[in-house]
Structures are given as structure tokens and as C-alpha cells.
Design a protein around this motif. Sequence first.
Motif, PDB file in Angstrom:
ATOM      1  N   THR A  43      -0.474   7.034   4.570  1.00 57.76           N
ATOM      2  CA  THR A  43       0.177   8.277   4.160  1.00 57.76           C
ATOM      3  C   THR A  43       1.394   7.858   3.324  1.00 57.76           C
ATOM      4  OG1 THR A  43       1.620   8.322   6.085  1.00 57.76           O
ATOM      5  CG2 THR A  43      -0.504   9.419   6.321  1.00 57.76           C
ATOM      6  N   GLU A  44       2.230   8.836   2.972  1.00 53.34           N
ATOM      7  CA  GLU A  44       3.390   8.544   2.132  1.00 53.34           C
ATOM      8  C   GLU A  44       4.336   7.531   2.791  1.00 53.34           C
ATOM      9  OE1 GLU A  44       5.180  12.150   0.810  1.00 53.34           O
ATOM     10  OE2 GLU A  44       6.630  11.110  -0.460  1.00 53.34           O
ATOM     11  N   LYS A  45       4.413   7.569   4.118  1.00 50.73           N
ATOM     12  CA  LYS A  45       5.426   6.771   4.800  1.00 50.73           C
ATOM     13  C   LYS A  45       4.898   5.636   5.647  1.00 50.73           C
ATOM     14  CE  LYS A  45       9.221  10.054   4.988  1.00 50.73           C
ATOM     15  NZ  LYS A  45       8.634  11.316   4.495  1.00 50.73           N
ATOM     16  N   GLN A  46       3.625   5.695   6.014  1.00 58.60           N
ATOM     17  CA  GLN A  46       3.148   4.688   6.962  1.00 58.60           C
ATOM     18  C   GLN A  46       1.644   4.419   6.902  1.00 58.60           C
ATOM     19  OE1 GLN A  46       3.191   5.961  11.039  1.00 58.60           O
ATOM     20  NE2 GLN A  46       3.097   8.113  10.472  1.00 58.60           N
ATOM     21  N   VAL A  47       1.267   3.333   7.544  1.00 53.48           N
ATOM     22  CA  VAL A  47      -0.145   3.027   7.721  1.00 53.48           C
ATOM     23  C   VAL A  47      -0.576   3.725   9.011  1.00 53.48           C
ATOM     24  CG1 VAL A  47      -1.795   1.206   8.269  1.00 53.48           C
ATOM     25  CG2 VAL A  47      -0.095   0.828   6.497  1.00 53.48           C
ATOM     26  N   LYS A  48      -1.550   4.615   8.897  1.00 55.91           N
ATOM     27  CA  LYS A  48      -2.013   5.352  10.080  1.00 55.91           C
ATOM     28  C   LYS A  48      -2.937   4.493  10.929  1.00 55.91           C
ATOM     29  CE  LYS A  48      -3.833   9.077   8.523  1.00 55.91           C
ATOM     30  NZ  LYS A  48      -4.492  10.373   8.370  1.00 55.91           N
ATOM     31  N   GLY A  68      -4.860   1.704 -11.052  1.00 51.77           N
ATOM     32  CA  GLY A  68      -4.334   2.344  -9.852  1.00 51.77           C
ATOM     33  C   GLY A  68      -4.506   3.840  -9.813  1.00 51.77           C
ATOM     34  N   MET A  69      -5.719   4.309  -9.683  1.00 53.21           N
ATOM     35  CA  MET A  69      -5.944   5.737  -9.550  1.00 53.21           C
ATOM     36  C   MET A  69      -6.482   5.992  -8.145  1.00 53.21           C
ATOM     37  SD  MET A  69      -7.789   6.139 -13.187  1.00 53.21           S
ATOM     38  CE  MET A  69      -8.414   7.803 -13.005  1.00 53.21           C
ATOM     39  N   ALA A  70      -6.045   7.110  -7.567  1.00 58.52           N
ATOM     40  CA  ALA A  70      -6.488   7.402  -6.212  1.00 58.52           C
ATOM     41  C   ALA A  70      -8.017   7.400  -6.136  1.00 58.52           C
ATOM     42  CB  ALA A  70      -5.939   8.752  -5.771  1.00 58.52           C
ATOM     43  N   TYR A  71      -8.558   6.791  -5.140  1.00 63.69           N
ATOM     44  CA  TYR A  71      -9.997   6.693  -4.875  1.00 63.69           C
ATOM     45  C   TYR A  71     -10.783   5.993  -5.981  1.00 63.69           C
ATOM     46  CZ  TYR A  71      -8.435  10.121  -1.564  1.00 63.69           C
ATOM     47  OH  TYR A  71      -7.726  10.767  -0.600  1.00 63.69           O
ATOM     48  N   GLY A  73       0.822  -1.213   0.000  1.00 60.63           N
ATOM     49  CA  GLY A  73       0.000   0.000   0.000  1.00 60.63           C
ATOM     50  C   GLY A  73       0.851   1.255   0.000  1.00 60.63           C
ATOM     51  N   ILE A  74       1.891   1.275   0.815  1.00 58.17           N
ATOM     52  CA  ILE A  74       2.767   2.447   0.940  1.00 58.17           C
ATOM     53  C   ILE A  74       3.549   2.664  -0.364  1.00 58.17           C
ATOM     54  CG2 ILE A  74       4.778   3.389   2.170  1.00 58.17           C
ATOM     55  CD1 ILE A  74       3.619   1.811   4.681  1.00 58.17           C
ATOM     56  N   GLU A  75       3.999   1.561  -0.977  1.00 60.90           N
ATOM     57  CA  GLU A  75       4.742   1.667  -2.238  1.00 60.90           C
ATOM     58  C   GLU A  75       3.902   2.281  -3.353  1.00 60.90           C
ATOM     59  OE1 GLU A  75       6.293  -2.233  -3.065  1.00 60.90           O
ATOM     60  OE2 GLU A  75       7.604  -2.121  -1.292  1.00 60.90           O
ATOM     61  N   LYS A  76       2.605   2.009  -3.323  1.00 59.83           N
ATOM     62  CA  LYS A  76       1.711   2.509  -4.381  1.00 59.83           C
ATOM     63  C   LYS A  76       1.214   3.925  -4.115  1.00 59.83           C
ATOM     64  CE  LYS A  76       1.660  -0.748  -7.377  1.00 59.83           C
ATOM     65  NZ  LYS A  76       1.118  -2.081  -7.331  1.00 59.83           N
ATOM     66  N   TYR A  77       1.466   4.439  -2.929  1.00 63.51           N
ATOM     67  CA  TYR A  77       1.043   5.792  -2.577  1.00 63.51           C
ATOM     68  C   TYR A  77       1.516   6.778  -3.632  1.00 63.51           C
ATOM     69  CZ  TYR A  77       0.499  10.100   0.050  1.00 63.51           C
ATOM     70  OH  TYR A  77       0.129  11.371   0.442  1.00 63.51           O
ATOM     71  N   TRP A 137      -9.004  -6.403   0.311  1.00 62.40           N
ATOM     72  CA  TRP A 137      -8.284  -5.344   1.023  1.00 62.40           C
ATOM     73  C   TRP A 137      -7.985  -4.219   0.051  1.00 62.40           C
ATOM     74  CZ3 TRP A 137      -3.342  -3.641  -0.250  1.00 62.40           C
ATOM     75  CH2 TRP A 137      -2.634  -4.452  -1.137  1.00 62.40           C
ATOM     76  N   HIS A 138      -7.969  -2.992   0.535  1.00 65.01           N
ATOM     77  CA  HIS A 138      -7.496  -1.868  -0.271  1.00 65.01           C
ATOM     78  C   HIS A 138      -7.110  -0.701   0.619  1.00 65.01           C
ATOM     79  CE1 HIS A 138     -11.855  -0.732  -0.205  1.00 65.01           C
ATOM     80  NE2 HIS A 138     -11.380   0.482  -0.158  1.00 65.01           N
ATOM     81  N   THR A 139      -6.385   0.233   0.000  1.00 62.63           N
ATOM     82  CA  THR A 139      -5.882   1.370   0.770  1.00 62.63           C
ATOM     83  C   THR A 139      -6.750   2.602   0.529  1.00 62.63           C
ATOM     84  OG1 THR A 139      -4.414   1.984  -1.063  1.00 62.63           O
ATOM     85  CG2 THR A 139      -3.489   0.572   0.664  1.00 62.63           C
ATOM     86  N   HIS A 140      -6.724   3.498   1.500  1.00 66.88           N
ATOM     87  CA  HIS A 140      -7.298   4.836   1.370  1.00 66.88           C
ATOM     88  C   HIS A 140      -6.159   5.824   1.592  1.00 66.88           C
ATOM     89  CE1 HIS A 140     -11.775   3.736   2.460  1.00 66.88           C
ATOM     90  NE2 HIS A 140     -11.415   3.323   1.261  1.00 66.88           N
TER      91      HIS A 140
END
Length: 154
Positions: free
Chosen positions: A133-138, A62-65, A26-30, A93-96
Motif C-alpha cells: 500500500t502507500e505506507k507499508q508492505v501488507k 514503471g507502470m502499475a501492473y 517498493g513503497i517508494e515507487k508506489y 521480485w516485484h510489487t503488487h
Amino acid sequence: MKFFNQHKQVSLIIEETLLKKISQIGIEKYPYETGGFLVGYYSDDSMTLYITDYLLPHKQKGMAYLFERSIDGMKQVFKNLFDRQKHFYIGEWHTHPNGSCMYSSTDLNAMIEIANCETVNITNPVLLILSITEKQVKDFTFSIYNNKGLHPYE
Ligand SMILES: [Zn+2]
């Protein structure tokens, strides 16, 4: 790591290293949203779900949202997994990116579709959302889908 779902009175178990691996993708794809499938199995009494692995879809946008997963071409992958280990598709699973780990109406609609999908044949799929975020999972939330609703694990 163990989580409990009040709504269904069921537990979920996942290795921390597996969750870290998923987080890393997830972080790599940010700053783009990404995601895939969750693999696992249930205990004999069906009260505990063990998440054992993840899979990435063969096709993804892979587009945001705007994450569109595709089960096309995955049927054989899941069949092999079941034949080999008796593990199967148990959810998504997916990232926000820069978002909360609360599900959106799109997420809920996707889960309704999955529960109605004959290919996967699962009544209570799980959804993992990672707020990144750019660096971590909040933060992250596992939810269980039941009867047109999503109910978080604690
Ligand atoms: Zn979402």
C-alpha cells in the motif's frame, strides 16, 4: 528469516534487513509496480537457498501492473558477482500495489520464460511478490518455480 517449501522440500533463508530494504524500494515507487532480481547461492546439498542481495534492472517500465524487466545489460553484472562472491541470479521480485501477493498468469508465464532462458540457466527460479500500500508492505510470498507451476514457501 527461514521459509520452507513443501513441494520441493527445500528451505529459503533471507535476512530481515534485506527484505526491509526491498520493501522500502517498493513503497517508494508506489503506486507503480517495481521489481528486479534476487541474488544468492545454494547450500552444498542444494536443500537451502540463501538470498543475499537484490539488483535493480538497468531498464524498467514503471507502470502499475505492467512491470517489464529486462535482463539486457545485466549479463556482465551477474558474471562479476559470480567471479567475486560465487553468488548468482536466483530469481525475481516485484510489487503488487494495492493487490494481493498471489501471482498472476503473466507472472507465471514470465517464470516459464526465465526457466527456459539460457542466459540465466536456472531450473527452479524463485519469485518474491510483495503486496504493498502507500505506507507499508501488507504481505509477501516467496514461491519456487518447478515444472510450469509456482509453489509457495511457508
Ligand atoms: Zn505480479
